[in-house]
Every structure is written in structure tokens, then in C-alpha cells.
Design a protein around this motif. Sequence first.
Motif, PDB file in Angstrom:
ATOM      1  N   LEU A 251       0.822  -1.212   0.000  1.00  0.00           N
ATOM      2  CA  LEU A 251       0.000   0.000   0.000  1.00  0.00           C
ATOM      3  C   LEU A 251       0.855   1.261   0.000  1.00  0.00           C
ATOM      4  O   LEU A 251       0.566   2.221  -0.721  1.00  0.00           O
ATOM      5  CB  LEU A 251      -0.941  -0.005   1.206  1.00  0.00           C
ATOM      6  N   ILE A 252       1.912   1.252   0.805  1.00  0.00           N
ATOM      7  CA  ILE A 252       2.816   2.405   0.860  1.00  0.00           C
ATOM      8  C   ILE A 252       3.497   2.592  -0.488  1.00  0.00           C
ATOM      9  O   ILE A 252       3.565   3.710  -1.009  1.00  0.00           O
ATOM     10  CB  ILE A 252       3.847   2.239   1.994  1.00  0.00           C
ATOM     11  N   GLU A 253       3.986   1.512  -1.060  1.00  0.00           N
ATOM     12  CA  GLU A 253       4.634   1.583  -2.376  1.00  0.00           C
ATOM     13  C   GLU A 253       3.672   2.146  -3.422  1.00  0.00           C
ATOM     14  O   GLU A 253       4.030   3.047  -4.190  1.00  0.00           O
ATOM     15  CB  GLU A 253       5.107   0.198  -2.812  1.00  0.00           C
ATOM     16  N   GLN A 254       2.453   1.632  -3.459  1.00  0.00           N
ATOM     17  CA  GLN A 254       1.473   2.085  -4.434  1.00  0.00           C
ATOM     18  C   GLN A 254       1.158   3.567  -4.258  1.00  0.00           C
ATOM     19  O   GLN A 254       1.066   4.318  -5.230  1.00  0.00           O
ATOM     20  CB  GLN A 254       0.190   1.249  -4.321  1.00  0.00           C
ATOM     21  N   TYR A 255       1.036   4.004  -3.013  1.00  0.00           N
ATOM     22  CA  TYR A 255       0.750   5.403  -2.718  1.00  0.00           C
ATOM     23  C   TYR A 255       1.888   6.298  -3.222  1.00  0.00           C
ATOM     24  O   TYR A 255       1.646   7.320  -3.878  1.00  0.00           O
ATOM     25  CB  TYR A 255       0.543   5.581  -1.217  1.00  0.00           C
ATOM     26  N   LEU A 256       3.127   5.904  -2.938  1.00  0.00           N
ATOM     27  CA  LEU A 256       4.275   6.701  -3.370  1.00  0.00           C
ATOM     28  C   LEU A 256       4.381   6.742  -4.899  1.00  0.00           C
ATOM     29  O   LEU A 256       4.691   7.792  -5.482  1.00  0.00           O
ATOM     30  CB  LEU A 256       5.562   6.176  -2.746  1.00  0.00           C
ATOM     31  N   LYS A 257       4.117   5.623  -5.552  1.00  0.00           N
ATOM     32  CA  LYS A 257       4.162   5.593  -7.017  1.00  0.00           C
ATOM     33  C   LYS A 257       3.065   6.472  -7.612  1.00  0.00           C
ATOM     34  O   LYS A 257       3.281   7.138  -8.626  1.00  0.00           O
ATOM     35  CB  LYS A 257       4.035   4.158  -7.528  1.00  0.00           C
TER      36      LYS A 257
ATOM     37  N   LEU B   3       3.992  10.172   6.754  1.00  0.00           N
ATOM     38  CA  LEU B   3       3.579   8.995   5.987  1.00  0.00           C
ATOM     39  C   LEU B   3       3.279   7.828   6.925  1.00  0.00           C
ATOM     40  O   LEU B   3       2.308   7.085   6.711  1.00  0.00           O
ATOM     41  CB  LEU B   3       4.668   8.624   4.974  1.00  0.00           C
ATOM     42  N   ALA B   4       4.083   7.673   7.968  1.00  0.00           N
ATOM     43  CA  ALA B   4       3.840   6.614   8.952  1.00  0.00           C
ATOM     44  C   ALA B   4       2.493   6.831   9.641  1.00  0.00           C
ATOM     45  O   ALA B   4       1.732   5.873   9.849  1.00  0.00           O
ATOM     46  CB  ALA B   4       4.967   6.567   9.974  1.00  0.00           C
ATOM     47  N   ASP B   5       2.177   8.065   9.972  1.00  0.00           N
ATOM     48  CA  ASP B   5       0.877   8.381  10.583  1.00  0.00           C
ATOM     49  C   ASP B   5      -0.263   8.059   9.616  1.00  0.00           C
ATOM     50  O   ASP B   5      -1.282   7.501  10.011  1.00  0.00           O
ATOM     51  CB  ASP B   5       0.805   9.856  10.987  1.00  0.00           C
ATOM     52  N   ARG B   6      -0.080   8.415   8.362  1.00  0.00           N
ATOM     53  CA  ARG B   6      -1.117   8.175   7.354  1.00  0.00           C
ATOM     54  C   ARG B   6      -1.463   6.694   7.242  1.00  0.00           C
ATOM     55  O   ARG B   6      -2.617   6.325   7.045  1.00  0.00           O
ATOM     56  CB  ARG B   6      -0.656   8.716   6.008  1.00  0.00           C
ATOM     57  N   PHE B   7      -0.433   5.830   7.348  1.00  0.00           N
ATOM     58  CA  PHE B   7      -0.649   4.393   7.195  1.00  0.00           C
ATOM     59  C   PHE B   7      -0.684   3.647   8.532  1.00  0.00           C
ATOM     60  O   PHE B   7      -0.706   2.417   8.554  1.00  0.00           O
ATOM     61  CB  PHE B   7       0.419   3.791   6.272  1.00  0.00           C
ATOM     62  N   SER B   8      -0.684   4.395   9.621  1.00  0.00           N
ATOM     63  CA  SER B   8      -0.713   3.810  10.968  1.00  0.00           C
ATOM     64  C   SER B   8       0.346   2.718  11.127  1.00  0.00           C
ATOM     65  O   SER B   8       0.052   1.575  11.474  1.00  0.00           O
ATOM     66  CB  SER B   8      -2.101   3.233  11.273  1.00  0.00           C
ATOM     67  N   CYS B   9       1.581   3.093  10.825  1.00  0.00           N
ATOM     68  CA  CYS B   9       2.690   2.154  10.955  1.00  0.00           C
ATOM     69  C   CYS B   9       3.873   2.876  11.591  1.00  0.00           C
ATOM     70  O   CYS B   9       3.834   4.078  11.802  1.00  0.00           O
ATOM     71  CB  CYS B   9       3.073   1.569   9.600  1.00  0.00           C
ATOM     72  N   VAL B  10       4.905   2.136  11.889  1.00  0.00           N
ATOM     73  CA  VAL B  10       6.103   2.739  12.468  1.00  0.00           C
ATOM     74  C   VAL B  10       6.946   3.348  11.341  1.00  0.00           C
ATOM     75  O   VAL B  10       6.916   2.867  10.204  1.00  0.00           O
ATOM     76  CB  VAL B  10       6.930   1.711  13.267  1.00  0.00           C
ATOM     77  N   PRO B  11       7.707   4.400  11.631  1.00  0.00           N
ATOM     78  CA  PRO B  11       8.541   5.036  10.601  1.00  0.00           C
ATOM     79  C   PRO B  11       9.540   4.070   9.953  1.00  0.00           C
ATOM     80  O   PRO B  11       9.868   4.224   8.774  1.00  0.00           O
ATOM     81  CB  PRO B  11       9.254   6.154  11.358  1.00  0.00           C
ATOM     82  N   SER B  12       9.984   3.058  10.685  1.00  0.00           N
ATOM     83  CA  SER B  12      10.929   2.102  10.091  1.00  0.00           C
ATOM     84  C   SER B  12      10.288   1.321   8.949  1.00  0.00           C
ATOM     85  O   SER B  12      10.977   0.844   8.052  1.00  0.00           O
ATOM     86  CB  SER B  12      11.496   1.155  11.149  1.00  0.00           C
ATOM     87  N   GLN B  13       8.959   1.179   8.959  1.00  0.00           N
ATOM     88  CA  GLN B  13       8.253   0.518   7.855  1.00  0.00           C
ATOM     89  C   GLN B  13       8.399   1.351   6.580  1.00  0.00           C
ATOM     90  O   GLN B  13       8.582   0.813   5.495  1.00  0.00           O
ATOM     91  CB  GLN B  13       6.773   0.336   8.195  1.00  0.00           C
ATOM     92  N   ILE B  14       8.346   2.660   6.723  1.00  0.00           N
ATOM     93  CA  ILE B  14       8.529   3.561   5.582  1.00  0.00           C
ATOM     94  C   ILE B  14       9.957   3.409   5.052  1.00  0.00           C
ATOM     95  O   ILE B  14      10.166   3.298   3.844  1.00  0.00           O
ATOM     96  CB  ILE B  14       8.258   5.030   5.986  1.00  0.00           C
ATOM     97  N   ASN B  15      10.929   3.378   5.964  1.00  0.00           N
ATOM     98  CA  ASN B  15      12.330   3.174   5.562  1.00  0.00           C
ATOM     99  C   ASN B  15      12.490   1.873   4.789  1.00  0.00           C
ATOM    100  O   ASN B  15      13.188   1.818   3.772  1.00  0.00           O
ATOM    101  CB  ASN B  15      13.252   3.144   6.781  1.00  0.00           C
ATOM    102  N   TYR B  16      11.854   0.805   5.285  1.00  0.00           N
ATOM    103  CA  TYR B  16      11.947  -0.504   4.636  1.00  0.00           C
ATOM    104  C   TYR B  16      11.416  -0.434   3.202  1.00  0.00           C
ATOM    105  O   TYR B  16      12.067  -0.901   2.257  1.00  0.00           O
ATOM    106  CB  TYR B  16      11.178  -1.561   5.435  1.00  0.00           C
ATOM    107  N   VAL B  17      10.238   0.147   3.030  1.00  0.00           N
ATOM    108  CA  VAL B  17       9.633   0.231   1.690  1.00  0.00           C
ATOM    109  C   VAL B  17      10.537   1.025   0.753  1.00  0.00           C
ATOM    110  O   VAL B  17      10.799   0.599  -0.369  1.00  0.00           O
ATOM    111  CB  VAL B  17       8.222   0.863   1.763  1.00  0.00           C
TER     112      VAL B  17
END
Length: 153
Positions: A7-13, A31-45
Motif C-alpha cells: 500500500l505504501i509503495e502504491q501510494y508513493l508511485k 507517511l507513517a501516521d497516514r498508514f498507521s505504521c512505524v517510521p521504520s516501515q517507511i524506511n523498509y519500503v
Amino acid sequence: MRNISDLIEQYLKQLLQESTEGAVEIQRNDLADRFSCVPSQINYVISTRFTLEKGYVVESKRGGGGYIRIQRAELPALKTITLYLSEVIGDQIDQNAAEGLIYQLEEARHISKREANLMKAAMARDTIALKLPLRDEVRARLIKAMLISLLAK
């Protein structure tokens, strides 16, 4: 069901596609707040799905007001693809780099999904069952020949 990384990848694309500059700047925490995830998840993607091999340039600025900038790296014009492939691939290419290049070409719609899947199958280390460095040399020759043939349509 799609996972959060997809979902994060699709949103960024989607943001990249809508951008007039061909680039987006994001705040990791927003972005982490938007997807209710930890910031490290954003780093991973970003670190796994927005790599140079996949056709993206990523830069980040840390600290207050910091951001992550993602920009699409464009392939050269098709008439210069042979020279480009020789420079990028060289005499050897490992499986990850080959798959990244194939991914980039598919994303840019220079090759179809079916062509990409066939090429990935041919690039697999199980398919080219040779010892290194010969395997990477054979892979480089194969991918160059395939791409020159496909892109000369």
C-alpha cells in the motif's frame, strides 16, 4: 489482501505519477501516521522498493524539517540503449542487478510483464547453473542479447 508495504509503495508511485516534477518529497513521520505504521516501515519500503536498480533516486535530509525525496531515474532514449546496456551491465551482472534492470524496463513499459517474467526466469542462478564468475558473465551476455532484441522492435 495487500500488505502495508504494498500500500505504501502504491501510494508513493501514485504521488510520483501525479507529480509535475517527476519527484516527491515526503516526511517519514507523516507517511507513517497516514498508514498507521512505524517510521521504520517507511524506511523498509523505500530502501527495498525504490532503489536505483529499480529506477529511482532517493535522497534524504535528516533533522528538523527533514524529508525523503524520491525521483524517477529515466532510461536513455531507445536509440542509445545498446551503449547504455554495455555501460550498465558491463561484462558481468549479478541476479539482483539484472532483475532490477528488468523491473525498471517493465515499469517504463519498454517490455511487457510476460517478457519480464521470461527474462527473470532466464536470469535465475538455478537456470544458469555455473560457478561464479562465469555465471555472471553468461547472465550479462544473455540479458544484453535479450534486451537488444526486444528493444529493437
